[in-house]
Design a protein around this motif. Structure first.
Motif, PDB file in Angstrom:
ATOM      1  N   VAL A  29     -26.696  26.028 -34.311  1.00 37.45           N
ATOM      2  CA  VAL A  29     -28.034  26.628 -34.232  1.00 37.45           C
ATOM      3  C   VAL A  29     -29.039  25.583 -33.782  1.00 37.45           C
ATOM      4  N   TYR A  30     -29.004  24.405 -34.361  1.00 39.31           N
ATOM      5  CA  TYR A  30     -29.946  23.342 -33.992  1.00 39.31           C
ATOM      6  C   TYR A  30     -29.766  22.928 -32.539  1.00 39.31           C
ATOM      7  N   ARG A  31     -28.512  22.824 -32.089  1.00 37.97           N
ATOM      8  CA  ARG A  31     -28.226  22.305 -30.747  1.00 37.97           C
ATOM      9  C   ARG A  31     -28.511  23.327 -29.651  1.00 37.97           C
ATOM     10  N   TYR A  32     -28.134  24.605 -29.864  1.00 38.82           N
ATOM     11  CA  TYR A  32     -28.172  25.564 -28.767  1.00 38.82           C
ATOM     12  C   TYR A  32     -29.159  26.720 -28.934  1.00 38.82           C
ATOM     13  N   LEU A  33     -29.635  27.039 -30.121  1.00 38.19           N
ATOM     14  CA  LEU A  33     -30.396  28.269 -30.288  1.00 38.19           C
ATOM     15  C   LEU A  33     -31.880  28.084 -30.618  1.00 38.19           C
ATOM     16  N   LEU A  34     -32.328  26.892 -30.938  1.00 38.82           N
ATOM     17  CA  LEU A  34     -33.712  26.723 -31.362  1.00 38.82           C
ATOM     18  C   LEU A  34     -34.697  26.779 -30.202  1.00 38.82           C
ATOM     19  N   SER A  55     -32.432  24.937 -24.458  1.00 39.51           N
ATOM     20  CA  SER A  55     -31.055  24.794 -24.970  1.00 39.51           C
ATOM     21  C   SER A  55     -30.296  26.121 -24.885  1.00 39.51           C
ATOM     22  N   ARG A  56     -31.022  27.255 -25.039  1.00 41.69           N
ATOM     23  CA  ARG A  56     -30.358  28.560 -24.875  1.00 41.69           C
ATOM     24  C   ARG A  56     -29.928  28.750 -23.422  1.00 41.69           C
ATOM     25  N   GLN A  57     -30.774  28.334 -22.463  1.00 40.78           N
ATOM     26  CA  GLN A  57     -30.404  28.428 -21.048  1.00 40.78           C
ATOM     27  C   GLN A  57     -29.202  27.534 -20.745  1.00 40.78           C
ATOM     28  N   GLU A  58     -29.150  26.371 -21.367  1.00 41.17           N
ATOM     29  CA  GLU A  58     -27.997  25.468 -21.204  1.00 41.17           C
ATOM     30  C   GLU A  58     -26.725  26.122 -21.726  1.00 41.17           C
ATOM     31  N   LEU A  59     -26.836  26.821 -22.853  1.00 41.88           N
ATOM     32  CA  LEU A  59     -25.675  27.522 -23.426  1.00 41.88           C
ATOM     33  C   LEU A  59     -25.205  28.631 -22.490  1.00 41.88           C
ATOM     34  N   VAL A  60     -26.140  29.365 -21.919  1.00 40.44           N
ATOM     35  CA  VAL A  60     -25.778  30.430 -20.977  1.00 40.44           C
ATOM     36  C   VAL A  60     -25.087  29.841 -19.759  1.00 40.44           C
TER      37      VAL A  60
END
Length: 141
Positions: free
Chosen positions: A112-117, A121-126
C-alpha cells in the motif's frame, strides 16, 4: 483254443466308453445340448476377453479430450486437498501461524505504501502490470 476275454456288446460300449470299432480305445464322451450351450457362452466370453484391450483403446481414442479433462479436474481436486492439508498442518505448529499473519500484514502495508498512496506510484503499478501482461499474453497487433 478259446479266448477267455468277454465280448463287448454295443450297449456296453456306450456305457463304458469303449469303442467297438477299435477294441480298448476310449471314445469321446457324447455331448449334451446343455454342454454345447455352455461351450457357446464360453466362446463368447473368451472372444470378448481377447478383444477387451481393443475396445479400451477405441474408447480412449474416441474420448481422449474428455478423459484428459477429467484427469486434470481430478488432479486439481487432489492438489487443493493436499494444499489444505499442508496449511492445516502448518497452522497447528505453535507461533508459526501468527508469525505468517504478521509477515502478511507487513507485506500488505509495504505494498500500500509503495504502490497505492500516490497517483504517480499507481501509474507505475499500472505500467508494470501492462508490461507483465504483454510478456505473458503477447503483443496485440
Amino acid at each position: 483254443m478259446e479266448s477267455n476275454t468277454p465280448e463287448v456288446t454295443e450297449t456296453q460300449a456306450t456305457t463304458t466308453g469303449l469303442s467297438s470299432d477299435y477294441p480298448g480305445q476310449i471314445t469321446a464322451p457324447k455331448s449334451s445340448p446343455a454342454d454345447n450351450q455352455v461351450q457357446e457362452y464360453l466362446n463368447i466370453g473368451t472372444n470378448f476377453l481377447s478383444k477387451i484391450f481393443d475396445y479400451i483403446k477405441e474408447f480412449v481414442d474416441d474420448n481422449q479430450k474428455l478423459l484428459v479433462n477429467l484427469l486434470l479436474f481430478f488432479l486439481a481436486i487432489v492438489a487443493v486437498k493436499l494444499t489444505l492439508a499442508i496449511i492445516a498442518a502448518i497452522n497447528d505448529i505453535p507461533l508459526l501461524a501468527p508469525m505468517f499473519e504478521l509477515v502478511g500484514l507487513g507485506y500488505t502495508g509495504w505494498f500500500v505504501y509503495r504502490y497505492l498512496l500516490t497517483k504517480s506510484s499507481r501509474q507505475e503499478l499500472v505500467q508494470e502490470f501492462e508490461s507483465l501482461k504483454t510478456q505473458v499474453v503477447g503483443k496485440d497487433n
